[in-house]
Design an enzyme around this catalytic site. Structure first.
Site, short mmCIF file in Angstrom:
data_model
loop_
_atom_site.label_atom_id
_atom_site.label_comp_id
_atom_site.label_asym_id
_atom_site.label_seq_id
_atom_site.Cartn_x
_atom_site.Cartn_y
_atom_site.Cartn_z
N THR A 63 0.80 -1.19 0.00
CA THR A 63 0.00 0.00 0.00
C THR A 63 0.85 1.26 0.00
O THR A 63 1.98 1.23 0.43
CB THR A 63 -0.84 -0.05 1.28
OG1 THR A 63 -1.47 -1.30 1.29
CG2 THR A 63 -1.79 1.08 1.42
N SER B 43 -11.09 -3.54 3.92
CA SER B 43 -9.79 -2.86 3.93
C SER B 43 -9.58 -2.16 5.26
O SER B 43 -10.52 -1.93 6.02
CB SER B 43 -9.77 -1.83 2.80
OG SER B 43 -8.61 -1.04 2.87
N SER B 44 -8.31 -1.81 5.54
CA SER B 44 -8.00 -0.96 6.68
C SER B 44 -7.54 0.42 6.23
O SER B 44 -7.15 1.25 7.07
CB SER B 44 -6.89 -1.59 7.53
OG SER B 44 -7.27 -2.87 7.97
N GLY C 111 -1.24 -2.28 6.36
CA GLY C 111 -2.22 -3.32 6.69
C GLY C 111 -3.06 -2.92 7.89
O GLY C 111 -3.55 -1.79 7.97
N ASP D 131 -7.36 -10.07 1.78
CA ASP D 131 -8.03 -9.19 2.75
C ASP D 131 -9.41 -9.72 3.15
O ASP D 131 -10.02 -9.22 4.09
CB ASP D 131 -8.17 -7.76 2.18
CG ASP D 131 -6.93 -6.93 2.43
OD1 ASP D 131 -6.08 -7.36 3.23
OD2 ASP D 131 -6.80 -5.85 1.83
N ASN E 178 -1.89 -4.76 -2.13
CA ASN E 178 -1.90 -5.52 -0.89
C ASN E 178 -0.47 -5.81 -0.46
O ASN E 178 0.18 -4.92 0.04
CB ASN E 178 -2.76 -6.79 -0.98
CG ASN E 178 -3.08 -7.31 0.41
OD1 ASN E 178 -3.01 -6.53 1.37
ND2 ASN E 178 -3.42 -8.56 0.55
#
Ligand code: DON
Length: 568
Positions: free
Chosen positions: A375, A446-447, A471, A417, A395
Site C-alpha cells: 500500500t 480494507s484498513s 495493513g 483481505d 496488498n
C-alpha cells in the site's frame, strides 16, 4: 490549535524530530500555495509540477498515482485498487472507492483443502489471489468528475519515467532484492524486476517499456482499453494461466463507487474518513470516540497510561471490525449502532484504567434482539482549498508478483483481505467471519484510512490530511499521528516521526516499535496486564499535511519510508 506551545516553530520541529525519531527524518516542508507528501521523491516532483502549472489536488493525485505505478512498483499500481478522499474547495467531501472486487466465480471453498482447512498462501500467491483491478477506472473516473487538466498531460510524466527509465533509490533497490524470489517466480515479472548479473543497487536504471506502452493507451482516457480491450484480455489470460477464475465479464463489469464519507467529532475537530468497504474510518472514529472520555494530554505521548487507554480502545474497536465489517453491498453493517455515542460510551466505560481487559473477554458488539460488517498513501492540497488523501495498494509488496503478459502491470493479491474462513488470520493477523467472507463480486474489507480533519465550526477550516500503508496498523498509525497533533500538540514532523504501537484485539498483544517503550513505561503496561512485543519493522508510513491558521501549509513525510514532502 488549542494551547499549542510549539507551532509555528518549524525550526524547533526539526530539532525535536531529530532527538525523538530516527536520524533519517527531515524538517517538514513549508508552503502557502500547495503541498504534496508522497512516498517516493520522483513522484512527489511530478505532483508538485502539476500544482505549479495550475492543476488542482485531483489532477496532482492522478499524475502522482500514475507515476507511483512506475517509480514505486511495490505498491504504486495499475493492477490494484484504492480509496481517494476528496475535499472540494467548497468544503464538500467525496469518498471515491476503486477497491478491487472478487471475480464472480470466486468461492470460499476454493481456498480450502478437502478437509475444509485453508490452503496456506492461496489467497496471497497465484491467480486466485488476484482481485479485479480498480485503479485505472478509479483514476479516470475521479479525473472526469473533478480534474481540470487534460488526462493525457497528467499521464505524460509516468509514460516518460516508464519508457526512459529512472534511477532507483536505495530503498527501491533493497525492496526489489528482498522480493527477488517472489518476482522471479513469474516469468514476465522476472524479465522486468529481477537482475540476473547482480543485486539491484541505488542508481540502477529501471526501464519498463511494456508499462510505458500500457500507460500510453490509458492516457487516451477511455477505460475500455483496460477493461474490455487488449490489456484486459492479457490480465484475464494471465490470471487464468496462474490458476485464477477471473473472466472478461468480471473486468467489463468493474465500476468505481462514490460513497458517503464518515464524519465524527473529536474534541474541537471534525474527522472525515473512509467508509466501508474500508474499516479504516469506522474503526478510527470508534477509537477516537472512546478516547474522548479520557484526558490523554495529561499523561502525554508515550506514557504508560496513554498507551494503555489507547490499546484498550483499539482492542474493542478491532473486535467489532472482525465481526461486523465487510463490503456494505453484501453484508448489512450496523454502522449507526457501531458509531453510536451511547454504545461507545459503554465500551469506553468498560476500560479499566488500571488493568488490561484480556481480549477473550471483549466480545464484538451484539445487537439487542429486537433490532436486527503494500500500500501507499499520499496527501495533496492545491492551496485553493482542494484536498486529497489517497491510499492505494496491491496488498502485499508487489502484490501477487504476477505481471499480466505484455502489459508491465503487476497484479494485486487483495483477495487475502477477505477472511478465507471464520477466525483464520490473514497476512496481517486479522480475523473475520461472515461479514467479510469471500463471495463473487464482493470487495474485500480494507484498513485503508485516508482522513481529512477540519475544525468543527461553521467555517470548517482544513486542519490536517493524512493516511498510511501498513495493513491492520494503518488505522492506529493514523490515530497516533492525529492524537500527537491534536492532544499532544506536537509539530507535524515530530508527530509523524514519533515511535508507534498497535493493538488489534487478536492477537492479544501490544506490538511496538522497538524505540517506543522505555523500561519504566513497559513496566507500567505489564503491571496493567498487557503482553508486549517489540518489532523491528516500522509501523506505517504516514504522509501528512497540516494547515496553519495563517495560511501556511506544512507537509511531513515519514522517516520510516523514502517519501518526500514538497511545497511552494
Ligand atoms: O486494504 C488493506 O487494508 C490492505 N490491503 C492494505 C495493505 C497494506 O497496507 C500493505 N502495506 N504495508
Amino acid at each position: 490549535m488549542k494551547a499549542n506551545k510549539y507551532f509555528p516553530t518549524i525550526v524547533l520541529a526539526a530539532v525535536m524530530a531529530l532527538t525523538i525519531a530516527s536520524a533519517a527524518s527531515r524538517p517538514a516542508a513549508v508552503g502557502r500555495n500547495g503541498m504534496v507528501v508522497a512516498p517516493e521523491a520522483q513522484a512527489a516532483q511530478v505532483g508538485l509540477k502539476v500544482l505549479k502549472s495550475g492543476g488542482n489536488a485531483v489532477d496532482a493525485s492522478v499524475a502522482m498515482a500514475l507515476a507511483l505505478a512506475v517509480t514505486y512498483p511495490n505498491a504504486g499500481n495499475l493492477g490494484g485498487g484504492g480509496f481517494l478522499l476528496y475535499r472540494t474547495p467548497e468544503g464538500e467531501f467525496h469518498a471515491h472507492d476503486h477497491r478491487e472486487t472478487a471475480p464472480g466465480a470466486l468461492t470460499a471453498g476454493m481456498f480450502l483443502d478437502r478437509e475444509g482447512k485453508p490452503v496456506p498462501e492461496r489467497s496471497l500467491r497465484g491467480g486466485l489471489a488476484v482481485g479485479v483491478p480498480g485503479t485505472v477506472a478509479g483514476l479516470l473516473d475521479a479525473h472526469r468528475r473533478w480534474g481540470s487538466l487534460p488526462f493525457k498531460d497528467l499521464a505524460a510524466p509516468a509514460i516518460s519515467l516508464a519508457g526512459d527509465g529512472f534511477a532507483i533509490s536505495r530503498e527501491t533497490a533493497a525492496g526489489l532484492n528482498r522480493s527477488a524470489t517472489l518476482l522471479a517466480a513469474d516469468p514476465e515479472s522476472a524479465k522486468i524486476f529481477v537482475r540476473r548479473d547482480r543485486p539491484w543497487q541505488a542508481g540502477d536504471v529501471l526501464v519498463q517499456p511494456d508499462l510505458a506502452a500500457t500507460l500510453k493507451q490509458i492516457a487516451a482516457g477511455d477505460p475500455a482499453v483496460f477493461y474490455t480491450g487488449r490489456i484486459g484480455r492479457a490480465i484475464v489470460e494471465t490470471v487464468r494461466t496462474c490458476g485464477g477464475v477471473m473472466t472478461l465479464e468480471d473486468l467489463a463489469a468493474y465500476k468505481p463507487v462514490l460513497r458517503e464519507p464518515l464524519h465524527g467529532v473529536y474534541r474541537r475537530y471534525r474527522i472525515t474518513s473512509f467508509p466501508p468497504p474500508s474499516s479504516g474510518g469506522a474503526v478510527l472514529l470508534q477509537i477516537l470516540e472512546m478516547l474522548e472520555a479520557f484526558d490523554l494530554s495529561a499523561s502525554g505521548y508515550g506514557g504508560s497510561r496513554t498507551i494503555h487507554l489507547m490499546a484498550e480502545a483499539e482492542r474493542r474497536a478491532y473486535a467489532d471490525r472482525a465481526q461486523w465489517m465487510g463490503d456494505p453491498e453484501f453484508f448489512d453493517i450496523p454502522l449507526d449502532r457501531l458509531l453510536d455515542p451511547d454504545y461507545l460510551a459503554g465500551r469506553a466505560g468498560s476500560i479499566d484504567p488500571a488493568r488490561a481487559t484480556p481480549s477473550g473477554r471483549i466480545a464484538p458488539y451484539r445487537p439487542v434482539p429486537e433490532e436486527s460488517p503494500e500500500t501507499l498513501h499520499f496527501s495533496v492540497t492545491d492551496g485553493k482549498g482542494g484536498i486529497v488523501a489517497m491510499t492505494t495498494t496491491l496488498n502485499s509488496s508487489y502484490g501477487s508478483g504476477i505481471v499480466a503478459r505484455g502489459t508491465g502491470i503487476l497484479l494485486n493479491n487483495e483477495i487475502d483481505d477477505f477472511a478465507v474462513a471464520p477466525g483464520v488470520p490473514n497476512q496481517f493477523g486479522l480475523v473475520g467471519g461472515e461479514a467479510n467472507a469471500i463471495q463473487g463480486g464482493k470487495r474485500p474489507l480494507s484498513s485503508m484510512t485516508p482522513t481529512i480533519v477540519t475544525t468543527n465550526a461553521a467555517s470548517s477550516r482544513p486542519v490536517m490530511a493524512l493516511g498510511s500503508p501498513g495493513g491492520s496498523t494503518i488505522i492506529t498509525s493514523v490515530l497516533q499521528v492525529l492524537l500527537n497533533v491534536l492532544d499532544h500538540h506536537m509539530p507535524l514532523q515530530e508527530a509523524v516521526d514519533a515511535p508507534r504501537f498497535h493493538h488489534q484485539w487478536l492477537p492479544d498483544v501490544i506490538r511496538y516499535e522497538a524505540r517506543m517503550l522505555p523500561e519504566d513505561v513497559a513496566a507500567g503496561l505489564r503491571r496493567r496486564g498487557h503482553i508486549l512485543e517489540a518489532t523491528e519493522r516500522a509501523l506505517g508510513n504516514v504522509a501528512a499535511i497540516w494547515f496553519e491558521n495563517d495560511g501556511t501549509i506544512h507537509g511531513a513525510a515519514d522517516p520510516r519510508g523514502q517519501g518526500r514532502a514538497e511545497g511552494f
